[in-house]
Design an enzyme around this catalytic site. Structure first.
Site, short mmCIF file in Angstrom:
data_model
loop_
_atom_site.label_atom_id
_atom_site.label_comp_id
_atom_site.label_asym_id
_atom_site.label_seq_id
_atom_site.Cartn_x
_atom_site.Cartn_y
_atom_site.Cartn_z
CG ASP A 31 12.13 4.79 3.56
OD1 ASP A 31 12.55 4.44 4.67
OD2 ASP A 31 11.00 5.28 3.37
N PRO A 85 0.83 -1.21 0.00
CG PRO A 85 -0.06 -1.07 2.15
CD PRO A 85 0.74 -1.97 1.25
CB SER A 110 4.82 2.78 -1.36
OG SER A 110 4.44 4.03 -0.85
N GLY A 119 3.99 3.87 5.30
CA GLY A 119 5.25 3.68 6.01
C GLY A 119 5.96 2.40 5.59
O1 PMV Z 1 7.70 6.76 6.99
P1 PMV Z 1 8.85 6.29 6.20
O2 PMV Z 1 8.79 4.86 5.86
O3 PMV Z 1 9.14 7.17 5.02
O4 PMV Z 1 10.14 6.33 7.13
C1 PMV Z 1 10.82 7.50 7.37
C2 PMV Z 1 12.02 7.20 8.21
C3 PMV Z 1 12.57 8.43 8.92
O5 PMV Z 1 13.67 7.98 9.69
C4 PMV Z 1 11.52 9.05 9.83
C5 PMV Z 1 13.03 9.47 7.91
C6 PMV Z 1 14.24 9.06 7.12
O6 PMV Z 1 14.49 9.73 6.09
O7 PMV Z 1 14.98 8.15 7.50
#
Ligand code: PMV
Length: 300
Positions: free
Chosen positions: A138, A87, A94, A91
Protein backbone atom coordinates in the site's frame (compact mmCIF):
# COMPACT_ATOMS: atom_id res chain seq x y z
CA UNK A 1 1.87 20.74 0.42
CA UNK A 2 2.81 17.06 0.15
CA UNK A 3 0.81 14.46 -1.75
CA UNK A 4 0.52 10.66 -1.72
CA UNK A 5 -1.57 8.45 -4.00
CA UNK A 6 -4.51 6.27 -3.15
CA UNK A 7 -4.33 2.85 -4.76
CA UNK A 8 -6.26 -0.05 -6.18
CA UNK A 9 -4.92 -3.59 -6.03
CA UNK A 10 -5.41 -5.01 -9.51
CA UNK A 11 -4.32 -8.52 -8.55
CA UNK A 12 -2.38 -10.35 -5.85
CA UNK A 13 -3.65 -9.03 -2.49
CA UNK A 14 -3.19 -11.49 0.41
CA UNK A 15 -0.84 -13.66 -1.70
CA UNK A 16 1.61 -10.72 -1.51
CA UNK A 17 1.80 -11.24 2.27
CA UNK A 18 3.35 -14.68 1.50
CA UNK A 19 6.00 -13.44 -0.93
CA UNK A 20 4.00 -13.68 -4.15
CA UNK A 21 3.92 -10.71 -6.55
CA UNK A 22 1.05 -8.23 -6.73
CA UNK A 23 -0.01 -5.57 -9.22
CA UNK A 24 -1.08 -2.21 -7.80
CA UNK A 25 -2.36 0.91 -9.52
CA UNK A 26 -1.79 4.31 -7.93
CA UNK A 27 -4.74 6.66 -8.29
CA UNK A 28 -4.53 10.32 -9.28
CA UNK A 29 -6.42 11.14 -6.10
CA UNK A 30 -5.01 10.56 -2.64
CA UNK A 31 -4.12 12.53 0.49
CA UNK A 32 -2.59 16.01 0.71
CA UNK A 33 -0.76 17.12 3.87
CA UNK A 34 0.75 20.39 5.02
CA UNK A 35 2.36 21.59 8.24
CA UNK A 36 0.56 24.51 9.86
CA UNK A 37 2.16 26.66 12.51
CA UNK A 38 1.34 26.50 16.20
CA UNK A 39 -0.66 24.03 18.24
CA UNK A 40 2.15 21.55 19.03
CA UNK A 41 2.40 18.05 17.62
CA UNK A 42 -1.04 17.21 16.25
CA UNK A 43 -2.55 15.43 13.27
CA UNK A 44 -5.72 17.01 11.96
CA UNK A 45 -8.03 15.69 9.25
CA UNK A 46 -10.91 18.18 9.51
CA UNK A 47 -13.04 16.42 6.84
CA UNK A 48 -13.04 13.27 8.99
CA UNK A 49 -13.34 15.05 12.35
CA UNK A 50 -9.85 13.86 13.35
CA UNK A 51 -7.67 16.05 15.63
CA UNK A 52 -5.23 13.97 17.68
CA UNK A 53 -1.98 14.31 19.56
CA UNK A 54 0.64 11.51 19.40
CA UNK A 55 -0.04 10.84 23.10
CA UNK A 56 -3.69 9.87 22.42
CA UNK A 57 -4.77 6.25 22.34
CA UNK A 58 -6.69 6.02 19.02
CA UNK A 59 -5.12 4.04 16.16
CA UNK A 60 -4.60 7.17 14.08
CA UNK A 61 -2.83 8.86 17.03
CA UNK A 62 -0.60 5.84 17.61
CA UNK A 63 0.20 5.66 13.89
CA UNK A 64 1.13 9.37 13.98
CA UNK A 65 3.37 8.74 17.01
CA UNK A 66 5.01 5.79 15.23
CA UNK A 67 5.63 7.94 12.16
CA UNK A 68 7.17 10.75 14.22
CA UNK A 69 9.38 8.23 16.00
CA UNK A 70 10.52 6.57 12.77
CA UNK A 71 11.42 9.72 10.87
CA UNK A 72 15.07 10.77 10.98
CA UNK A 73 15.88 14.40 11.73
CA UNK A 74 14.64 17.02 14.19
CA UNK A 75 10.94 17.70 13.64
CA UNK A 76 9.99 20.14 16.40
CA UNK A 77 6.32 19.97 17.43
CA UNK A 78 4.49 20.20 14.12
CA UNK A 79 0.75 20.33 13.50
CA UNK A 80 -0.03 18.47 10.28
CA UNK A 81 -3.30 19.12 8.50
CA UNK A 82 -4.48 16.57 5.95
CA UNK A 83 -7.07 16.86 3.21
CA UNK A 84 -8.44 13.51 2.05
CA UNK A 85 -9.21 13.00 -1.63
CA UNK A 86 -10.25 9.35 -1.14
CA UNK A 87 -12.66 7.73 1.33
CA UNK A 88 -11.18 6.13 4.44
CA UNK A 89 -11.53 2.45 5.30
CA UNK A 90 -12.59 1.47 1.80
CA UNK A 91 -9.53 -0.45 0.63
CA UNK A 92 -8.19 2.47 -1.40
CA UNK A 93 -5.04 2.79 0.69
CA UNK A 94 -6.06 5.84 2.71
CA UNK A 95 -3.97 4.94 5.76
CA UNK A 96 -0.83 4.40 3.67
CA UNK A 97 -1.42 7.62 1.72
CA UNK A 98 -1.97 9.43 5.02
CA UNK A 99 1.36 8.14 6.36
CA UNK A 100 3.32 8.95 3.19
CA UNK A 101 1.84 12.44 2.70
CA UNK A 102 2.34 13.28 6.40
CA UNK A 103 5.97 12.08 6.36
CA UNK A 104 6.68 14.11 3.22
CA UNK A 105 5.10 17.24 4.71
CA UNK A 106 7.07 16.85 7.95
CA UNK A 107 10.39 16.35 6.16
CA UNK A 108 9.80 19.30 3.83
CA UNK A 109 8.85 21.53 6.76
CA UNK A 110 11.89 20.47 8.83
CA UNK A 111 14.10 20.92 5.78
CA UNK A 112 15.65 17.48 5.48
CA UNK A 113 15.79 15.09 2.54
CA UNK A 114 13.75 11.94 2.93
CA UNK A 115 14.96 9.26 0.55
CA UNK A 116 12.66 6.47 -0.63
CA UNK A 117 14.04 3.90 1.84
CA UNK A 118 13.57 6.18 4.87
CA UNK A 119 10.08 7.15 3.70
CA UNK A 120 9.13 3.51 3.12
CA UNK A 121 10.37 2.50 6.60
CA UNK A 122 8.62 5.40 8.34
CA UNK A 123 5.32 4.65 6.57
CA UNK A 124 5.77 0.97 7.46
CA UNK A 125 5.98 1.91 11.16
CA UNK A 126 2.64 3.75 10.86
CA UNK A 127 1.02 1.00 8.78
CA UNK A 128 1.97 -1.62 11.40
CA UNK A 129 -0.29 0.19 13.87
CA UNK A 130 -3.26 -0.26 11.51
CA UNK A 131 -2.47 -3.57 9.84
CA UNK A 132 -0.20 -5.66 12.08
CA UNK A 133 1.78 -7.41 9.33
CA UNK A 134 1.61 -5.15 6.26
CA UNK A 135 3.34 -6.26 3.07
CA UNK A 136 4.37 -2.67 2.27
CA UNK A 137 2.44 -2.75 -0.99
CA UNK A 138 0.00 0.00 0.00
CA UNK A 139 2.61 2.55 0.89
CA UNK A 140 4.82 1.63 -2.10
CA UNK A 141 1.82 2.48 -4.30
CA UNK A 142 1.11 5.61 -2.22
CA UNK A 143 4.70 6.78 -2.80
CA UNK A 144 5.08 6.05 -6.49
CA UNK A 145 1.66 6.03 -8.19
CA UNK A 146 1.34 4.46 -11.64
CA UNK A 147 1.23 0.71 -12.24
CA UNK A 148 3.56 -1.26 -10.03
CA UNK A 149 4.60 -4.89 -9.60
CA UNK A 150 5.51 -5.46 -5.96
CA UNK A 151 7.20 -8.34 -4.18
CA UNK A 152 7.68 -8.20 -0.44
CA UNK A 153 11.25 -8.56 0.81
CA UNK A 154 14.24 -6.91 2.41
CA UNK A 155 14.41 -4.75 0.40
CA UNK A 156 11.07 -5.06 -1.42
CA UNK A 157 11.13 -5.29 -5.19
CA UNK A 158 9.20 -2.57 -7.02
CA UNK A 159 8.95 -2.65 -10.79
CA UNK A 160 7.03 -0.01 -12.77
CA UNK A 161 4.73 -1.67 -15.31
CA UNK A 162 4.16 0.16 -18.58
CA UNK A 163 0.66 -0.32 -19.97
CA UNK A 164 0.26 -0.61 -23.71
CA UNK A 165 -3.07 1.21 -23.42
CA UNK A 166 -4.50 2.95 -20.32
CA UNK A 167 -6.76 0.71 -18.26
CA UNK A 168 -10.28 1.89 -17.66
CA UNK A 169 -11.50 0.87 -14.22
CA UNK A 170 -14.65 1.27 -12.16
CA UNK A 171 -14.24 1.03 -8.40
CA UNK A 172 -17.27 0.69 -6.15
CA UNK A 173 -17.59 0.50 -2.42
CA UNK A 174 -20.01 -2.33 -1.69
CA UNK A 175 -19.88 -2.38 2.10
CA UNK A 176 -17.89 -0.77 4.92
CA UNK A 177 -14.29 -1.98 4.86
CA UNK A 178 -13.36 -4.78 7.27
CA UNK A 179 -10.29 -4.71 9.49
CA UNK A 180 -7.29 -5.54 7.28
CA UNK A 181 -5.35 -7.13 10.15
CA UNK A 182 -8.28 -9.45 10.95
CA UNK A 183 -8.67 -10.45 7.28
CA UNK A 184 -4.93 -11.17 6.95
CA UNK A 185 -5.17 -13.16 10.21
CA UNK A 186 -8.09 -15.18 8.82
CA UNK A 187 -6.04 -16.21 5.80
CA UNK A 188 -3.14 -17.19 8.09
CA UNK A 189 -5.49 -19.45 10.09
CA UNK A 190 -6.92 -21.08 6.99
CA UNK A 191 -3.40 -21.60 5.63
CA UNK A 192 -2.38 -23.28 8.91
CA UNK A 193 -5.35 -25.67 8.67
CA UNK A 194 -5.16 -26.35 4.90
CA UNK A 195 -1.52 -25.67 3.98
CA UNK A 196 -1.42 -27.63 0.71
CA UNK A 197 -4.65 -26.18 -0.69
CA UNK A 198 -3.94 -22.61 0.39
CA UNK A 199 -0.35 -22.68 -0.90
CA UNK A 200 -1.73 -23.92 -4.22
CA UNK A 201 -4.20 -21.02 -4.28
CA UNK A 202 -1.39 -18.55 -3.52
CA UNK A 203 0.71 -20.03 -6.34
CA UNK A 204 -2.28 -19.81 -8.69
CA UNK A 205 -2.69 -16.13 -7.80
CA UNK A 206 1.02 -15.56 -8.54
CA UNK A 207 0.57 -17.16 -11.97
CA UNK A 208 -2.41 -14.87 -12.64
CA UNK A 209 -0.34 -11.82 -11.66
CA UNK A 210 2.33 -12.80 -14.23
CA UNK A 211 -0.32 -13.36 -16.88
CA UNK A 212 -2.05 -10.07 -16.04
CA UNK A 213 1.20 -8.12 -16.16
CA UNK A 214 1.93 -9.49 -19.61
CA UNK A 215 -1.64 -8.67 -20.69
CA UNK A 216 -1.22 -5.07 -19.44
CA UNK A 217 2.08 -4.73 -21.30
CA UNK A 218 0.66 -5.94 -24.61
CA UNK A 219 -2.76 -4.30 -24.25
CA UNK A 220 -4.74 -7.56 -24.02
CA UNK A 221 -7.61 -6.35 -21.85
CA UNK A 222 -9.64 -9.53 -22.39
CA UNK A 223 -6.92 -11.68 -20.77
CA UNK A 224 -6.45 -9.11 -18.01
CA UNK A 225 -10.16 -9.16 -17.24
CA UNK A 226 -10.22 -12.94 -17.12
CA UNK A 227 -7.22 -13.01 -14.78
CA UNK A 228 -8.99 -10.54 -12.44
CA UNK A 229 -12.16 -12.64 -12.39
CA UNK A 230 -10.25 -15.85 -11.63
CA UNK A 231 -8.28 -13.99 -8.95
CA UNK A 232 -11.60 -13.10 -7.32
CA UNK A 233 -12.53 -16.79 -7.20
CA UNK A 234 -9.23 -17.61 -5.51
CA UNK A 235 -9.72 -14.78 -2.99
CA UNK A 236 -13.10 -16.35 -2.20
CA UNK A 237 -11.26 -19.64 -1.66
CA UNK A 238 -8.96 -17.86 0.81
CA UNK A 239 -12.11 -16.87 2.72
CA UNK A 240 -12.03 -13.11 2.20
CA UNK A 241 -15.01 -12.52 -0.10
CA UNK A 242 -18.60 -11.93 1.01
CA UNK A 243 -21.98 -12.50 -0.69
CA UNK A 244 -22.21 -8.73 -1.37
CA UNK A 245 -18.75 -8.61 -2.99
CA UNK A 246 -19.54 -11.73 -5.07
CA UNK A 247 -22.87 -10.21 -6.16
CA UNK A 248 -21.21 -6.92 -7.16
CA UNK A 249 -18.63 -8.78 -9.27
CA UNK A 250 -21.40 -10.76 -10.99
CA UNK A 251 -23.43 -7.58 -11.57
CA UNK A 252 -20.42 -5.81 -13.11
CA UNK A 253 -19.73 -8.72 -15.46
CA UNK A 254 -23.40 -9.03 -16.39
CA UNK A 255 -23.29 -5.32 -17.33
CA UNK A 256 -20.36 -5.98 -19.67
CA UNK A 257 -17.22 -5.63 -17.53
CA UNK A 258 -14.24 -7.57 -18.92
CA UNK A 259 -13.44 -8.76 -15.40
CA UNK A 260 -14.18 -7.93 -11.78
CA UNK A 261 -12.84 -8.76 -8.36
CA UNK A 262 -12.76 -7.56 -4.81
CA UNK A 263 -9.83 -5.23 -4.18
CA UNK A 264 -7.89 -4.91 -0.94
CA UNK A 265 -8.32 -7.01 2.15
CA UNK A 266 -11.94 -8.07 1.50
CA UNK A 267 -14.61 -8.88 4.07
CA UNK A 268 -16.31 -5.70 2.79
CA UNK A 269 -14.93 -2.63 1.06
CA UNK A 270 -14.57 -2.30 -2.70
CA UNK A 271 -14.71 -4.18 -5.99
CA UNK A 272 -12.78 -3.17 -9.09
CA UNK A 273 -14.08 -3.83 -12.60
CA UNK A 274 -12.17 -3.55 -15.87
CA UNK A 275 -14.33 -1.88 -18.53
CA UNK A 276 -14.14 -0.69 -22.11
CA UNK A 277 -15.88 2.25 -23.78
CA UNK A 278 -19.11 0.31 -24.33
CA UNK A 279 -19.38 -1.18 -20.86
CA UNK A 280 -18.23 1.76 -18.68
CA UNK A 281 -21.61 3.46 -18.20
CA UNK A 282 -23.66 0.25 -17.75
CA UNK A 283 -21.12 -1.03 -15.18
CA UNK A 284 -21.20 2.27 -13.26
CA UNK A 285 -25.03 2.06 -13.18
CA UNK A 286 -25.00 -1.60 -12.10
CA UNK A 287 -22.53 -0.94 -9.28
CA UNK A 288 -24.27 2.25 -8.15
CA UNK A 289 -27.21 0.05 -7.14
CA UNK A 290 -25.32 -1.13 -4.06
CA UNK A 291 -25.58 2.48 -2.86
CA UNK A 292 -21.91 3.17 -2.08
CA UNK A 293 -19.25 5.36 -3.67
CA UNK A 294 -18.52 4.60 -7.34
CA UNK A 295 -15.54 6.12 -9.13
CA UNK A 296 -13.96 5.77 -12.53
CA UNK A 297 -10.18 5.70 -12.92
CA UNK A 298 -7.86 5.50 -15.86
CA UNK A 299 -4.44 4.03 -14.99
CA UNK A 300 -1.27 3.29 -16.92
O1 PMV B 1 -7.34 -3.43 2.29
P1 PMV B 1 -6.02 -2.84 1.96
O2 PMV B 1 -6.07 -1.84 0.89
O3 PMV B 1 -5.28 -2.37 3.18
O4 PMV B 1 -5.13 -3.98 1.29
C1 PMV B 1 -4.48 -4.94 2.04
C2 PMV B 1 -3.67 -5.79 1.12
C3 PMV B 1 -3.31 -7.13 1.74
O5 PMV B 1 -2.57 -7.85 0.76
C4 PMV B 1 -4.55 -7.92 2.12
C5 PMV B 1 -2.45 -6.94 2.98
C6 PMV B 1 -1.08 -6.40 2.70
O6 PMV B 1 -0.44 -5.94 3.68
O7 PMV B 1 -0.58 -6.46 1.56
Amino acid sequence: MAFAHGKILLLGEHAVVYGRPALAAGLDRGMTASVVDGGGARLQIPAWGVDVSPADSSAVARAFAALLGALPGELGGPTVRVEPGIPGGAGLGSSAALAVATARALAAHAGFDLDDDALFDAAMAAERVFHGNPSGLDHAAAMHGGLLRYVRGMPPSLTPVVANTPLSLVVAQVAPGADTGAMVGGVAERRARLPVAIEAALDAIAALVDRAQHAVEVGDVVSLGEAMTVNHGLLAALGVSTPALDAACHAARAAGALGAKLTGAGGGGCVVALVDDASADPVVSALAESGGMVLRASVG
